[in-house]
Structures are given as structure tokens and as C-alpha cells.
Design an enzyme around this catalytic site. Structure first.
Site, PDB file in Angstrom:
ATOM      1  N   GLN A 254       4.752   0.080   2.151  1.00  0.00           N
ATOM      2  CA  GLN A 254       4.045  -0.817   3.055  1.00  0.00           C
ATOM      3  C   GLN A 254       3.830  -2.152   2.355  1.00  0.00           C
ATOM      4  O   GLN A 254       3.261  -2.214   1.260  1.00  0.00           O
ATOM      5  CB  GLN A 254       2.710  -0.213   3.463  1.00  0.00           C
TER       6      GLN A 254
ATOM      7  N   SER B 117       3.518   3.397   8.171  1.00  0.00           N
ATOM      8  CA  SER B 117       4.081   4.371   7.239  1.00  0.00           C
ATOM      9  C   SER B 117       4.988   5.401   7.895  1.00  0.00           C
ATOM     10  O   SER B 117       4.899   5.659   9.093  1.00  0.00           O
ATOM     11  CB  SER B 117       2.955   5.091   6.498  1.00  0.00           C
TER      12      SER B 117
ATOM     13  N   ASN C 250       0.835  -1.194   0.000  1.00  0.00           N
ATOM     14  CA  ASN C 250       0.000   0.000   0.000  1.00  0.00           C
ATOM     15  C   ASN C 250       0.874   1.250   0.000  1.00  0.00           C
ATOM     16  O   ASN C 250       1.554   1.512  -0.985  1.00  0.00           O
ATOM     17  CB  ASN C 250      -1.077  -0.026   1.090  1.00  0.00           C
ATOM     18  N   ASP C 251       0.893   2.047   1.057  1.00  0.00           N
ATOM     19  CA  ASP C 251       1.491   3.383   1.014  1.00  0.00           C
ATOM     20  C   ASP C 251       2.950   3.384   0.559  1.00  0.00           C
ATOM     21  O   ASP C 251       3.753   2.573   1.032  1.00  0.00           O
ATOM     22  CB  ASP C 251       1.475   4.022   2.403  1.00  0.00           C
ATOM     23  N   PRO C 252       3.321   4.332  -0.309  1.00  0.00           N
ATOM     24  CA  PRO C 252       4.746   4.585  -0.542  1.00  0.00           C
ATOM     25  C   PRO C 252       5.352   5.223   0.701  1.00  0.00           C
ATOM     26  O   PRO C 252       4.766   6.124   1.293  1.00  0.00           O
ATOM     27  CB  PRO C 252       4.744   5.552  -1.730  1.00  0.00           C
TER      28      PRO C 252
END
Length: 598
Positions: A81, A127, A64-66
């Protein structure tokens, strides 16, 4: 600011020297290699027809998140993530995936940089960001989840085990973590996502952290913390920004933007905000809408507060009314300053829209958008985004078609030679705007609803016109990217939409319409508007009006498994549209994290 750095450098260097006696190791030693079975699944398994060929994604499993993208010693690093145990979101398993690149296009996968192995993160390494410290040593700030039942989130730091390693393959977590414990006035599950740090004029480091202050029904806040040594952090009395209506915000990002015509690299910073004389962008990801919102404004580097500069139809105190980086299916964007090319580069997570069962069957879930260059528009009110120039190295066969062609009402013209892996650039010219429909003011804050009610199949006056991509031969499946032009207060309003309602014949797929207004004066542009669309199987990224409005979509056409997709230009308005420019390229496959088994 540069004159203040030696103080911070000395203090930080001192603490780095103490690390060897207080480390919690994060296992990471070599390239993550696929077994033969895993590699076969990626190349030939279920869903290979929709697997992106040049967008960033791990070889398998969930992302998911950078997190913490950076450029360091000639190498680009991408952290993200990552669930190493499967293709679904499992918060307790989240690690930091890690890949490296020389060009932001082709990537080599390394072992995970951070894993949930320590008391301060054993329920997930969530994150965060990367900061290059004085002396060139990078640091990772991240959220640790330490109690799944009570949901306690804290902020931690990690450093490379061997800073001389060009790939930074191993990372260590000091035992003195967490560096920022959970504040007493913040619920345990609402304190996360530290930003890249920056140094103020007082010589102190600063970071921003997302929080909900005052309990479960509290105020969405972006808190500022200060430190002289990158270890001991003190909360600023005033938040950077608050929004009572937003609920909970995540993944804040604050960065300066140069005035039009000035390269960002001349602002004199490398990792975070500059002096108060420079305008800034604050981006917030709003949890209850899963959208990223931004405003251009003023950052007070003494009080550490941000004041948005917004149009009259937007609310400075409600970030949900701000502009968006992307009006499609993206979230949790993260930018970094690329010092090698004096540019700011933005990444964003484009989640799947398919069923979880299909994600699991494919063995992978989630991609990142192509990296985008971000800069301040000439109007000073909005940013523009454009795929980084390195993407163009993938262009192979060039197609020039329909140049100067007129697309009559109801017309559909095929662009021969491109399909599911393509880069298409077009300029549409409208000979007459006189018949444009009247714009209703209540449409202003909900362009998506306007697109839903007026899809590509609904005839209009000036529009809809644009592209049909990932289209089957019989046109039963297609994704439409198009414009409509309305008359508004003696001027014109341009709406951009991506319509997924016919993107697939399957029923268990999310197929909405996305939309945003393109803030341009189409008359001053010679009654023309540009569109660039990157097509990568299940990912469709579109940039309207020179990158002023961007829409990303995920699509899952059934015909994709047969590798027989097409691209068309269409016009469903009553007046004709001229294609004054059209160039298209087939794009080659990038090498993205796929390493054959041993």
C-alpha cells in the site's frame, strides 16, 4: 488436489484470452526514478539518522500493508500500500507500490502496479493478495474503494499485461470488475482484503475476505468465496471463522503448517491451504487493537471452516486472546510460500511512532519488518519466526565479546564495535532460578501491562536482563530488550519486554513498553534463553527463545543524528547472569528502492 487443477486451468485460461478486449490499463512502464532533489533528501535530509538501511521502504512517501508478495520465475515481487502523493495515509490516493528482488534483501523500485483510475477503484486500490494461476500466470486480487462518501468496498482482479515480462511491470484490470460486489448484509466500509486463492478437492478456487456481517454492530467474519474461473465468485454459506467480540478484522491469512520435522514444501501446495489432514494457521488483524493474532487449528476443506486449537487461558471464539506474530508495533502481516526454498515467508508493516509533522518533514513513513521464515514449533501450539538467512549476507565486521562473562546485579557491559546497524545474538544463562518471584495468574493475558509496570529500570529477582540498544554514550537514551523469570505452578514463566520509555529525550513520540511471554521450559533449556536483535536505526526487531516471541519497535533517539549509538548487556536483577554466547555483526546497507536521479 493436483488432479483437479486442469479444470480450473482451462476455464481461467479461456477468460484470460478475453482480456485484451476489455482492459482498463494501470500505468506502469519503467523504474521509478528519484529527481536529484528527492535523492538528496533521502541521503542527506531531515531524519536521515533514523532512516533504516536494510529494511524495506520506498524511497519516499507513505507505505502501509504488504500486499501480494510472491516468488515468480526467479524473481521476488513485493507489492505494498503506497501513497504516491505524500508521507501520510490518504485512503483515496492509495496505490500498489511494486518492487522486485533476487534475494529479498536488495530491491529495485518499479512504477506502481495498480492506481485508482477505474470506476471500481477510483477512491483507492486497497489491500489484497497475489495468486499464481495454472500456467504460471499471476493474478492480483484487491479491494477497490468506489465511493468515498458512502464508503463502498468491492473486490477486483488484475493480470500482467505481458506475462513474459520477467519483472511484470504493467498490470491490467478487466472491465468486468468488480468480481465480488458488496454483499447486502455487510456495511460498505467493512468488506476488504482478499487472500491468496487456493483450489479445493472439488476443483473450485477459494478466497477469504474480511467483513463485518449484520450491520455496523455486526459480527467480525472471514467469508469464503468459491469460483471455477477466477471471475465469478459465490459466497459460501458458512464463514471460515467468526468473532463477535473482535469488532472488525482485516487482512486474513490462512496457510498450512507442516508437522515438526517436515518441510512445508512437501505438503503439495503452493498458494494456499491443503487438505483437512494438515494443520493450519489462521491470522487475523484486529482493527480496534491494531494487532495481528493467530491460532493453529484445523481447516475443514469441505465445509470451508476453521476450528482453532487454543490453550485453556485463551478463547477460541475471541481472536483477540490468541497468540501474536509480534507483540510490538506491527500490523497487517502477509505471508507467501517461497517455492525456491520450501519455506513460508512473512512480512508485516511497522508503522511510525513519531509525529505526523515529522513524517512529512522527512518525506517518508512506514517500513516493513525483515522477511521472516515461519514454521510450526515442536510443541505444535505456536509458530516460530526467524529472519531469513539472506539477511546474514549483510554481516560485515564480526564482534565476539563478553563470552562467558558474568553480569552482576546492576551490571552494564558494553559490546564494542556495533551500533545503529547491527545483528546481535546472545544466550543468557541463569545459574539459579530459586529466587524467582511468584507469577500472578491475572498477568497472563496482559503481558504488555506487566512490562509497563516492571520496566528495565525496576529491579527484580531473576531479571530484568538483556540488551540496551540505540543507546547514547551517557545512557540517557536507550531501548531495553529484556527478560524476567517468574515461578509459576512448580515451573517458570518467562516474560520478554521491549521498553521504549527512555528510547528518546523527545516528548512528541510514542514510547510504550511492549511484552509477551516466551512459551518455553527454561529448566529443560538448561536455564538458558536466547535473544537475537536486529538494529536498524529507528527499527528494532527482537526474537526471543529461538523466535517463539517477537517484538518490533520504532525508536527515534535524538543522538541518532550524530551517528553515535551503542549496544550494552545489562542485568538489573539481584542474581548474576552469565552470557554463555554473544556474537554481533555490523550490517552493511542494502540497496532498497533508492535510484539516483537522471
Amino acid at each position: 488436489m493436483a488432479a483437479r487443477l486442469p479444470l480450473a486451468a482451462c476455464v481461467v485460461a479461456f477468460h484470460l484470452c478475453l482480456l485484451l478486449s476489455s482492459l482498463v490499463r494501470s500505468p506502469s512502464t519503467a523504474l521509478r526514478r528519484l529527481s536529484e532533489a528527492e535523492s538528496s533528501l533521502v541521503r542527506h535530509g531531515h531524519g536521515v539518522g533514523i532512516r533504516p538501511a536494510y529494511h524495506f521502504l520506498p524511497a519516499k512517501n507513505w507505505q502501509n500493508d504488504p500486499n501480494g508478495p510472491m516468488y515468480h520465475n526467479g524473481v521476488y515481487h513485493m507489492f505494498y500500500q503506497y501513497n504516491p502523493l505524500g508521507a501520510m495515509w490518504q485512503p483515496g490516493n492509495l496505490s500498489w507500490g511494486h518492487s522486485v528482488s533476487r534475494d529479498l534483501v536488495n530491491w529495485d523500485a518499479l512504477d506502481t502496479a495498480l492506481d485508482p483510475t477505474a470506476p471500481f477503484d477510483y477512491n483507492g486500490c486497497w489491500s489484497g493478495s497475489a495468486t499464481i494461476l495454472p500456467g504460471g500466470i499471476p493474478a492480483l486480487l484487491y479491494t477497490g474503494r468506489i465511493d468515498a462518501d458512502k464508503e463502498v468496498q468491492v473486490q477486483n482482479v488484475a493480470f500482467p499485461k505481458n506475462p513474459a515480462d520477467p519483472l511484470l511491470r504493467e498490470w491490467v484490470k478487466p472491465a468486468y470488475n468488480p468480481v465480488i460486489p458488496l454483499p447486502a448484509d455487510v456495511p460498505g466500509d467493512n468488506f476488504r482484503d482478499p487472500t491468496t486463492a487456493w483450489v479445493g478437492r472439488d476443483g473450485l478456487w477459494r478466497i477469504a475476505v474480511a467483513a463485518k456481517v449484520g450491520g455496523p454492530n455486526g459480527i467480525a467474519s472471514t467469508l469464503i468465496y468459491r469460483s471455477k474461473d477466477f471471475r465469478h465468485w459465490k459466497r459460501n454459506a458458512s464463514p471460515l471463522y467468526t468473532s463477535r467480540a473482535a469488532g472488525m478484522v482485516e487482512c486474513p491469512d490462512l496457510f498450512p503448517v507442516a508437522e515438526p520435522g517436515v518441510e512445508e514444501g512437501r505438503l503439495g501446495y503452493a498458494s494456499g491451504p491443503a487438505s483437512g489432514a494438515v494443520r493450519h494457521v489462521l491470522k487475523l488483524s484486529v482493527m480496534n487493537t491494531t494487532q495481528d493474532y493467530y491460532a493453529v487449528g484445523r481447516y475443514d476443506d469441505v465445509a470451508d471452516t476453521f476450528v482453532p486449537e487454543v490453550d485453556v487461558e485463551r478463547n477460541a471464539d475471541d481472536c483477540r486472546t490468541w497468540r501474536r506474530f509480534d507483540y510490538g508495533h506491527v500490523y497487517a502481516s502477509k505471508s507467501f510460500f517461497d517455492s525456491s526454498k520450501n519455506r513460508r515467508v512473512l512480512w508485516a508493516w511497522a508503522n511510525e511512532s513519531d509525529s505526523q509533522d515529522n513524517d512529512i518533514a522527512r518525506g517518508w513513513s512506514g517500513v516493513q519488518t525483515v522477511p521472516r521464515k515461519v514454521w510450526l514449533d515442536e510443541d505444535g501450539k505456536q509458530v516460530r519466526q526467524w529472519p531469513i538467512e539472506e539477511i546474514e549476507t549483510l554481516r560485515s565486521k564480526r564482534v565476539v565479546g563478553l563470552l562467558g562473562a558474568q553480569v552482576n546485579a546492576g551490571g552494564v557491559n558494553k559490546i564494542t564495535g556495533v551500533g545503529a546497524q547491527a545483528d546481535v545474538e546472545a544466550i543468557f544463562e541463569i545459574p539459579s532460578l530459586e529466587e524467582a518471584e511468584t507469577f500472578q495468574p491475572n498477568w497472563l493475558l496482559d503481558p504488555q501491562k506487566l512490562c509497563e509496570e516492571n520496566g528495565a529500570s525496576v529491579p527484580g529477582k531473576v531479571g530484568p536482563f538483556g540488551l540496551l540498544v540505540m543507546a547514547s554514550s551517557n545512557m540517557q537514551e536507550h531501548t531495553a530488550i529484556f527478560f524476567r523469570v517468574f515461578r509459576h505452578n512448580q515451573k517458570y514463566k518467562v516474560l520478554m519486554c521491549t521498553d521504549l520509555t527512555r528510547s528518546t529525550g523527545r516528548d512528541n513520540v510514542y514510547k510504550p513498553s511492549y511484552g509477551g511471554f516466551v512459551d518455553i521450559d527454561i529448566e529443560q533449556q538448561g536455564r538458558t534463553i536466547s535473544l537475537r536483535t536486529l538494529i536498524d536505526h529507528s527499527v528494532v526487531e527482537s526474537f526471543g527463545g529461538g523466535g517463539r516471541t517477537c517484538i518490533t519497535a520504532r525508536v527515534y533517539p535524538e543522538h541518532a543524528e550524530n551517528k553515535n549509538s551503542h549496544v550494552f548487556v545489562f542485568n538489573n536483577g539481584t542474581g548474576l547472569v552469565k552470557v554463555s554466547k554473544l556474537e554481533a555483526w555490523r550490517l552493511a546497507m542494502a540497496s532498497v528502492n533508492v535510484v539516483h536521479g537522471r
